[in-house]
Design a protein around this motif. Sequence first.
Motif, PDB file in Angstrom:
ATOM      1  N   GLY A   1      53.579  41.478  49.830  1.00 52.85           N
ATOM      2  CA  GLY A   1      54.780  41.780  48.443  1.00 52.85           C
ATOM      3  C   GLY A   1      54.467  42.818  47.662  1.00 52.85           C
ATOM      4  N   GLU A   2      55.253  42.984  46.648  1.00 53.98           N
ATOM      5  CA  GLU A   2      56.312  44.750  46.107  1.00 53.98           C
ATOM      6  C   GLU A   2      56.068  44.251  44.761  1.00 53.98           C
ATOM      7  OE1 GLU A   2      60.112  44.443  47.421  1.00 53.98           O
ATOM      8  OE2 GLU A   2      60.154  44.703  49.633  1.00 53.98           O
ATOM      9  N   LEU A   3      56.531  44.953  44.167  1.00 54.83           N
ATOM     10  CA  LEU A   3      56.720  44.685  42.700  1.00 54.83           C
ATOM     11  C   LEU A   3      58.144  45.258  41.853  1.00 54.83           C
ATOM     12  CD1 LEU A   3      53.665  47.681  41.546  1.00 54.83           C
ATOM     13  CD2 LEU A   3      54.007  45.369  40.526  1.00 54.83           C
ATOM     14  N   GLY A   4      58.818  46.036  42.767  1.00 60.32           N
ATOM     15  CA  GLY A   4      60.145  46.078  42.133  1.00 60.32           C
ATOM     16  C   GLY A   4      60.575  47.079  41.523  1.00 60.32           C
ATOM     17  N   GLN A   5      61.866  47.385  40.388  1.00 59.01           N
ATOM     18  CA  GLN A   5      61.557  48.217  39.636  1.00 59.01           C
ATOM     19  C   GLN A   5      61.366  47.663  38.501  1.00 59.01           C
ATOM     20  OE1 GLN A   5      65.797  49.815  40.643  1.00 59.01           O
ATOM     21  NE2 GLN A   5      65.066  50.851  42.301  1.00 59.01           N
ATOM     22  N   GLU A   6      62.012  46.888  38.144  1.00 62.20           N
ATOM     23  CA  GLU A   6      61.650  46.227  36.666  1.00 62.20           C
ATOM     24  C   GLU A   6      60.160  46.630  36.691  1.00 62.20           C
ATOM     25  OE1 GLU A   6      62.549  41.867  33.975  1.00 62.20           O
ATOM     26  OE2 GLU A   6      63.229  42.731  35.801  1.00 62.20           O
ATOM     27  N   ALA A   7      58.840  45.609  37.159  1.00 56.72           N
ATOM     28  CA  ALA A   7      57.678  45.544  36.817  1.00 56.72           C
ATOM     29  C   ALA A   7      57.155  47.473  37.198  1.00 56.72           C
ATOM     30  CB  ALA A   7      57.276  44.470  38.551  1.00 56.72           C
ATOM     31  N   LEU A   8      57.266  47.816  37.994  1.00 56.68           N
ATOM     32  CA  LEU A   8      56.929  49.536  37.768  1.00 56.68           C
ATOM     33  C   LEU A   8      57.747  50.097  36.714  1.00 56.68           C
ATOM     34  CD1 LEU A   8      57.923  50.246  41.551  1.00 56.68           C
ATOM     35  CD2 LEU A   8      55.867  50.317  40.916  1.00 56.68           C
ATOM     36  N   ALA A   9      58.746  50.166  36.458  1.00 63.15           N
ATOM     37  CA  ALA A   9      59.036  49.809  34.751  1.00 63.15           C
ATOM     38  C   ALA A   9      58.343  49.774  33.881  1.00 63.15           C
ATOM     39  CB  ALA A   9      60.754  49.833  35.015  1.00 63.15           C
ATOM     40  N   SER A  10      57.923  48.086  34.210  1.00 65.47           N
ATOM     41  CA  SER A  10      57.125  48.091  33.129  1.00 65.47           C
ATOM     42  C   SER A  10      55.628  48.356  33.067  1.00 65.47           C
ATOM     43  CB  SER A  10      57.146  46.391  33.291  1.00 65.47           C
ATOM     44  OG  SER A  10      56.199  45.934  32.167  1.00 65.47           O
ATOM     45  N   LEU A  11      55.182  48.722  34.354  1.00 70.49           N
ATOM     46  CA  LEU A  11      53.900  49.158  34.003  1.00 70.49           C
ATOM     47  C   LEU A  11      53.712  50.671  33.614  1.00 70.49           C
ATOM     48  CD1 LEU A  11      50.477  49.418  35.021  1.00 70.49           C
ATOM     49  CD2 LEU A  11      51.397  49.906  37.166  1.00 70.49           C
ATOM     50  N   SER A  12      54.579  51.308  33.851  1.00 73.02           N
ATOM     51  CA  SER A  12      55.109  53.062  33.174  1.00 73.02           C
ATOM     52  C   SER A  12      54.825  52.534  32.289  1.00 73.02           C
ATOM     53  CB  SER A  12      56.648  53.305  33.908  1.00 73.02           C
ATOM     54  OG  SER A  12      55.928  54.718  33.524  1.00 73.02           O
TER      55      SER A  12
ATOM     56  N   LEU B   1      51.354  45.484  50.032  1.00 71.05           N
ATOM     57  CA  LEU B   1      51.976  45.995  48.891  1.00 71.05           C
ATOM     58  C   LEU B   1      53.244  47.293  49.265  1.00 71.05           C
ATOM     59  CD1 LEU B   1      53.076  45.917  45.478  1.00 71.05           C
ATOM     60  CD2 LEU B   1      52.012  47.605  45.794  1.00 71.05           C
ATOM     61  N   GLN B   2      54.093  47.182  49.613  1.00 68.16           N
ATOM     62  CA  GLN B   2      55.121  48.136  50.338  1.00 68.16           C
ATOM     63  C   GLN B   2      55.951  49.204  49.581  1.00 68.16           C
ATOM     64  OE1 GLN B   2      56.860  47.076  53.874  1.00 68.16           O
ATOM     65  NE2 GLN B   2      54.832  45.192  53.021  1.00 68.16           N
ATOM     66  N   ASP B   3      55.877  48.920  47.791  1.00 69.06           N
ATOM     67  CA  ASP B   3      56.262  49.876  47.453  1.00 69.06           C
ATOM     68  C   ASP B   3      55.005  50.634  46.420  1.00 69.06           C
ATOM     69  OD1 ASP B   3      55.888  47.691  46.184  1.00 69.06           O
ATOM     70  OD2 ASP B   3      57.787  47.855  44.482  1.00 69.06           O
ATOM     71  N   ARG B   4      54.321  50.854  46.951  1.00 70.68           N
ATOM     72  CA  ARG B   4      52.360  51.229  47.333  1.00 70.68           C
ATOM     73  C   ARG B   4      52.702  53.090  46.625  1.00 70.68           C
ATOM     74  NH1 ARG B   4      49.407  50.930  52.549  1.00 70.68           N
ATOM     75  NH2 ARG B   4      49.985  48.390  52.485  1.00 70.68           N
ATOM     76  N   ASP B   5      54.307  53.225  46.902  1.00 72.84           N
ATOM     77  CA  ASP B   5      54.346  54.715  46.825  1.00 72.84           C
ATOM     78  C   ASP B   5      54.346  55.147  45.099  1.00 72.84           C
ATOM     79  OD1 ASP B   5      53.057  55.828  49.345  1.00 72.84           O
ATOM     80  OD2 ASP B   5      55.233  56.149  50.133  1.00 72.84           O
ATOM     81  N   ALA B   6      55.791  54.652  45.155  1.00 72.21           N
ATOM     82  CA  ALA B   6      56.261  54.163  43.600  1.00 72.21           C
ATOM     83  C   ALA B   6      55.073  53.725  42.702  1.00 72.21           C
ATOM     84  CB  ALA B   6      57.307  53.699  43.465  1.00 72.21           C
ATOM     85  N   PHE B   7      54.005  52.603  42.635  1.00 75.74           N
ATOM     86  CA  PHE B   7      52.934  52.614  42.164  1.00 75.74           C
ATOM     87  C   PHE B   7      52.094  53.718  41.999  1.00 75.74           C
ATOM     88  CE2 PHE B   7      48.453  50.401  42.978  1.00 75.74           C
ATOM     89  CZ  PHE B   7      48.972  50.164  41.407  1.00 75.74           C
ATOM     90  N   TRP B   8      51.976  54.531  42.924  1.00 74.67           N
ATOM     91  CA  TRP B   8      50.302  55.136  43.341  1.00 74.67           C
ATOM     92  C   TRP B   8      51.150  56.833  42.091  1.00 74.67           C
ATOM     93  CZ3 TRP B   8      45.425  54.256  43.401  1.00 74.67           C
ATOM     94  CH2 TRP B   8      45.326  53.179  44.279  1.00 74.67           C
ATOM     95  N   ASP B   9      52.379  56.540  42.589  1.00 78.00           N
ATOM     96  CA  ASP B   9      53.822  58.436  41.791  1.00 78.00           C
ATOM     97  C   ASP B   9      53.352  57.576  40.260  1.00 78.00           C
ATOM     98  OD1 ASP B   9      54.889  59.914  41.271  1.00 78.00           O
ATOM     99  OD2 ASP B   9      56.379  58.872  41.128  1.00 78.00           O
ATOM    100  N   ILE B  10      53.106  55.877  39.816  1.00 76.27           N
ATOM    101  CA  ILE B  10      53.255  56.551  37.714  1.00 76.27           C
ATOM    102  C   ILE B  10      51.402  56.019  38.002  1.00 76.27           C
ATOM    103  CG2 ILE B  10      52.633  54.074  36.577  1.00 76.27           C
ATOM    104  CD1 ILE B  10      55.767  52.550  38.281  1.00 76.27           C
ATOM    105  N   LEU B  11      50.507  56.112  38.754  1.00 81.14           N
ATOM    106  CA  LEU B  11      49.212  55.743  38.259  1.00 81.14           C
ATOM    107  C   LEU B  11      49.379  57.523  38.248  1.00 81.14           C
ATOM    108  CD1 LEU B  11      49.513  52.940  38.607  1.00 81.14           C
ATOM    109  CD2 LEU B  11      47.309  53.258  39.938  1.00 81.14           C
TER     110      LEU B  11
END
Length: 244
Positions: free
Chosen positions: A115-126, A157-167
Amino acid sequence: MRLIQITDAHLYADKQARSRAGVPWRHLQRVLQAVIMEQPDLVVFSGDISQDETATSYTLAYEAMSQLPCPWVWLAGNHDQPALMLETHPLHEEVALPPWRMLLLHTQVEGEPHGELGQEALASLSAKLKGDERPTLIVMHHPPVDVGAAWMDAIGLQDRDAFWDILSAHPQVKVILFGHAHQAYAQHHRVGEHDVAVYGCPAISDQFMPGAKHFMIDEASRPGYRIVDLKDQQWDTWIERVTV
């Protein structure tokens, strides 16, 4: 507010079709019978509704879920076809669970098990987390943490580091629920200056062996679901299993 998570039914168009350790349609019926007795306010189905990715499998899922006495939402797993899901029942991105809110994140990578969120979804989550201090629960299909089974951890989730950085900047995120791993999981993940509770859920279909280096079915385990009772800023959660 009582939320119940179910996950990973892996349904076929044929109600009698077997998985490795049972009949998914029969398992789903038994799980839902038990869920109804829990008097939920909302049920979330956290992905891999289908195994054969047919329109009929989603129609069957909708037929089964229509038994519930409460609203329900679903999201796509790596085996799913979101377009077919959307033709059957809405795909929500956010649900109000006053005083909480629930965010549903799409982590599917088409044609891939990880799985991945991707940059767009990560930005939307933020953006969604900024300026909204309501206690927040996130639901996703792929685990954002290692669950301890090497083969499963490789397809999380492959981009988990970016996900946790937002959280790390948003302590209002209290709870994460995931599917995909076909096993119970419960840990507190330290991020920034706060902890986030991360929970996995047994599958409706086959259960996977915890701690396995390679793919392995846990034939001694049973299908189940997770109950989450949400309070003002707190929650209680536990797993229930069913006999099939």
